[in-house]
Write a protein that holds these residues in place. Structure first.
Motif, PDB file in Angstrom:
ATOM      1  N   PRO A  97       0.844  -1.202   0.000  1.00 51.58           N
ATOM      2  CA  PRO A  97       0.000   0.000   0.000  1.00 51.58           C
ATOM      3  C   PRO A  97       0.877   1.249   0.000  1.00 51.58           C
ATOM      4  O   PRO A  97       1.844   1.344   0.756  1.00 51.58           O
ATOM      5  CB  PRO A  97      -0.807  -0.128   1.290  1.00 51.58           C
ATOM      6  CG  PRO A  97       0.020  -1.004   2.179  1.00 51.58           C
ATOM      7  CD  PRO A  97       0.758  -1.951   1.273  1.00 51.58           C
ATOM      8  N   VAL A  98       0.545   2.200  -0.850  1.00 56.13           N
ATOM      9  CA  VAL A  98       1.317   3.436  -0.938  1.00 56.13           C
ATOM     10  C   VAL A  98       0.916   4.395   0.177  1.00 56.13           C
ATOM     11  O   VAL A  98       1.712   5.189   0.658  1.00 56.13           O
ATOM     12  CB  VAL A  98       1.117   4.089  -2.325  1.00 56.13           C
ATOM     13  CG1 VAL A  98       1.861   5.416  -2.426  1.00 56.13           C
ATOM     14  CG2 VAL A  98       1.570   3.131  -3.424  1.00 56.13           C
ATOM     15  N   ILE A 155      -2.380   0.685  -4.364  1.00 53.78           N
ATOM     16  CA  ILE A 155      -1.441  -0.353  -3.940  1.00 53.78           C
ATOM     17  C   ILE A 155      -0.460  -0.588  -5.078  1.00 53.78           C
ATOM     18  O   ILE A 155      -0.871  -0.749  -6.233  1.00 53.78           O
ATOM     19  CB  ILE A 155      -2.201  -1.653  -3.609  1.00 53.78           C
ATOM     20  CG1 ILE A 155      -3.165  -1.423  -2.434  1.00 53.78           C
ATOM     21  CG2 ILE A 155      -1.241  -2.806  -3.316  1.00 53.78           C
ATOM     22  CD1 ILE A 155      -4.355  -2.330  -2.439  1.00 53.78           C
ATOM     23  N   ALA A 156       0.829  -0.578  -4.775  1.00 57.68           N
ATOM     24  CA  ALA A 156       1.853  -0.868  -5.781  1.00 57.68           C
ATOM     25  C   ALA A 156       2.056  -2.377  -5.867  1.00 57.68           C
ATOM     26  O   ALA A 156       2.038  -3.081  -4.859  1.00 57.68           O
ATOM     27  CB  ALA A 156       3.165  -0.182  -5.418  1.00 57.68           C
ATOM     28  N   LYS A 157       2.278  -2.884  -7.086  1.00 56.73           N
ATOM     29  CA  LYS A 157       2.416  -4.323  -7.299  1.00 56.73           C
ATOM     30  C   LYS A 157       3.864  -4.764  -7.494  1.00 56.73           C
ATOM     31  O   LYS A 157       4.127  -5.956  -7.619  1.00 56.73           O
ATOM     32  CB  LYS A 157       1.569  -4.755  -8.501  1.00 56.73           C
ATOM     33  CG  LYS A 157       0.074  -4.577  -8.264  1.00 56.73           C
ATOM     34  CD  LYS A 157      -0.754  -4.900  -9.497  1.00 56.73           C
ATOM     35  CE  LYS A 157      -0.710  -6.370  -9.863  1.00 56.73           C
ATOM     36  NZ  LYS A 157      -1.608  -6.676 -11.011  1.00 56.73           N
ATOM     37  N   ASN A 158       4.798  -3.805  -7.518  1.00 55.46           N
ATOM     38  CA  ASN A 158       6.214  -4.160  -7.563  1.00 55.46           C
ATOM     39  C   ASN A 158       7.023  -3.076  -6.866  1.00 55.46           C
ATOM     40  O   ASN A 158       6.519  -1.984  -6.574  1.00 55.46           O
ATOM     41  CB  ASN A 158       6.695  -4.384  -9.009  1.00 55.46           C
ATOM     42  CG  ASN A 158       6.482  -3.169  -9.896  1.00 55.46           C
ATOM     43  OD1 ASN A 158       7.052  -2.109  -9.660  1.00 55.46           O
ATOM     44  ND2 ASN A 158       5.645  -3.324 -10.922  1.00 55.46           N
ATOM     45  N   ARG A 179       7.584   8.281  -3.537  1.00 57.41           N
ATOM     46  CA  ARG A 179       8.251   9.570  -3.748  1.00 57.41           C
ATOM     47  C   ARG A 179       7.219  10.668  -3.989  1.00 57.41           C
ATOM     48  O   ARG A 179       7.348  11.783  -3.474  1.00 57.41           O
ATOM     49  CB  ARG A 179       9.208   9.478  -4.939  1.00 57.41           C
ATOM     50  CG  ARG A 179      10.010  10.753  -5.194  1.00 57.41           C
ATOM     51  CD  ARG A 179      10.887  10.598  -6.422  1.00 57.41           C
ATOM     52  NE  ARG A 179      11.849   9.511  -6.276  1.00 57.41           N
ATOM     53  CZ  ARG A 179      12.600   9.044  -7.262  1.00 57.41           C
ATOM     54  NH1 ARG A 179      12.476   9.563  -8.480  1.00 57.41           N
ATOM     55  NH2 ARG A 179      13.438   8.059  -7.049  1.00 57.41           N
ATOM     56  N   GLN A 180       6.165  10.348  -4.746  1.00 53.56           N
ATOM     57  CA  GLN A 180       5.101  11.326  -4.962  1.00 53.56           C
ATOM     58  C   GLN A 180       4.398  11.680  -3.653  1.00 53.56           C
ATOM     59  O   GLN A 180       4.033  12.834  -3.416  1.00 53.56           O
ATOM     60  CB  GLN A 180       4.085  10.790  -5.978  1.00 53.56           C
ATOM     61  CG  GLN A 180       4.620  10.672  -7.391  1.00 53.56           C
ATOM     62  CD  GLN A 180       3.592  10.105  -8.356  1.00 53.56           C
ATOM     63  OE1 GLN A 180       2.444  10.542  -8.398  1.00 53.56           O
ATOM     64  NE2 GLN A 180       3.998   9.104  -9.139  1.00 53.56           N
ATOM     65  N   THR A 188       2.646  15.312  -4.125  1.00 50.24           N
ATOM     66  CA  THR A 188       2.060  15.526  -5.454  1.00 50.24           C
ATOM     67  C   THR A 188       0.930  14.548  -5.753  1.00 50.24           C
ATOM     68  O   THR A 188       0.323  14.631  -6.823  1.00 50.24           O
ATOM     69  CB  THR A 188       3.144  15.411  -6.545  1.00 50.24           C
ATOM     70  OG1 THR A 188       3.784  14.132  -6.460  1.00 50.24           O
ATOM     71  CG2 THR A 188       4.191  16.501  -6.384  1.00 50.24           C
ATOM     72  N   ILE A 189       0.672  13.612  -4.851  1.00 54.88           N
ATOM     73  CA  ILE A 189      -0.504  12.753  -4.992  1.00 54.88           C
ATOM     74  C   ILE A 189      -1.724  13.529  -4.507  1.00 54.88           C
ATOM     75  O   ILE A 189      -1.713  14.097  -3.407  1.00 54.88           O
ATOM     76  CB  ILE A 189      -0.345  11.435  -4.214  1.00 54.88           C
ATOM     77  CG1 ILE A 189       0.654  10.513  -4.930  1.00 54.88           C
ATOM     78  CG2 ILE A 189      -1.679  10.724  -4.046  1.00 54.88           C
ATOM     79  CD1 ILE A 189       0.786   9.140  -4.332  1.00 54.88           C
TER      80      ILE A 189
END
Length: 307
Positions: free
Chosen positions: A131-132, A145-148, A157-158, A163-164
């Motif tokens: 999860p981001v 959610i990131a997958k890698n 980083r965002q 910036t998200i």
């Protein structure tokens, strides 16, 4: 099983550059991801493993491959969730209120993570649950959610650079007088209960922007935007204004169970730059049924008072 991060043909702009430069400057890969690629012999030029110092020629075919990772510490369970968007790098879901995002002490099962891992397993997808960002158990709405590893690094980083885009809708007790405002107040742990946060001088910087969208006799509907991402930030800041969220058992000052059975907070908008394509992604989620019912009841009470 291998996970191909990228496959690209070198153009004139990057011809003559070392592979390391391409990874760092064009693909924005972190040192940690690069180290993983090297350890796995996952940097291939025209099908052959190559050192990072190798200079590329125009037309070379560069492939970057990592061993696929799994969340082996998360028990797969058939927990329902709403899949809003998914590709090889990211998964955007709409979390229902009451669902914890990730297993924690005392909650090893029954979480969103358990459900996602189960769903991936059923569909033959090998990926690690990353999860981001997170939203509270009793908050509903959008989550990415990131997958890698590489996608997680770029999206994180965002988050750090703010910036998200994240926007929320809340329904608070009482009538806010100002149409909009910025709540600035550092947030830290309460001395008596480590679970509770409060505005305090020695806390972490925190600011929340709000805009009133509707007023009722006993409450106010507001849209909110986070400028920082502290735990319980919206809930703490609205209490600090003297207008805690309806249904907020931790920060509320009244018994709101007759109105709603959870805090009236919904993550309605999520926007980010896609880690692979660079495309701006924007997702929106309608107000859930329980919050719609709360609004209708508040409107009804307002009309009765006017009569």
């Amino acid at each position: 099983m291998k996970d191909e991060l990228y496959a690209l043909t070198i153009d004139q702009e990057w011809a003559g550059k070392q592979i390391k430069e391409v990874l760092q400057k064009r693909l924005h890969m972190s040192r940690r991801v690069i180290r993983k690629l090297v350890a796995a012999q996952g940097v291939l030029v025209n099908g052959e493993p190559i050192w990072l110092s190798w200079r590329l020629a125009e037309g070379d075919h560069l492939r970057l491959i990592l061993p696929a990772e799994e969340s082996v510490d998360i028990l797969p369970e058939p927990i329902p969730f709403q899949n809003v968007f998914e590709d090889e790098d990211v998964l955007v879901v709409e979390k229902r209120a009451g669902l914890i995002v990730h297993p924690t002490s005392g909650h090893w099962t029954g979480t969103l993570a358990n459900g996602v891992v189960y769903d991936w397993q059923q569909r033959g997808i090998v990926a690690r649950f990353r999860p981001v960002h997170r939203i509270d158990q009793w908050t509903s709405g959008l989550l990415v959610i990131a997958k890698n590893h590489h996608a997680h690094q770029l999206l994180s980083r965002q988050m750090m650079e703010r910036t998200i885009d994240r926007a929320y809708t809340a329904i608070v007790n009482g009538v806010l007088e100002r149409d909009e405002g910025l709540v600035v107040g550092p947030i830290g742990r309460n001395d008596d209960d480590f679970r509770v946060r409060e505005v305090r001088a020695d806390g972490q910087e925190a600011s929340t922007e709000y805009r009133v969208t509707d007023r009722f006799a006993e409450g106010t509907q507001v849209d909110l935007k986070l400028h920082t991402g502290r735990t319980h930030q919206i809930r703490v800041h609205m209490k600090h204004l003297g207008h805690p969220l309806f249904g907020d058992a931790m920060y509320g000052t009244t018994d709101d169970q007759r109105w709603i059975e959870r805090q009236a907070l919904h993550a309605k908008l999520l926007g980010f730059v896609h880690p692979r394509s660079g495309e701006k992604m924007l997702f929106q989620s309608p107000l859930p049924e329980d919050m719609c019912r709360l609004v209708e009841r508040l409107k009804g009470n307002s009309e009765e008072r006017e009569d």
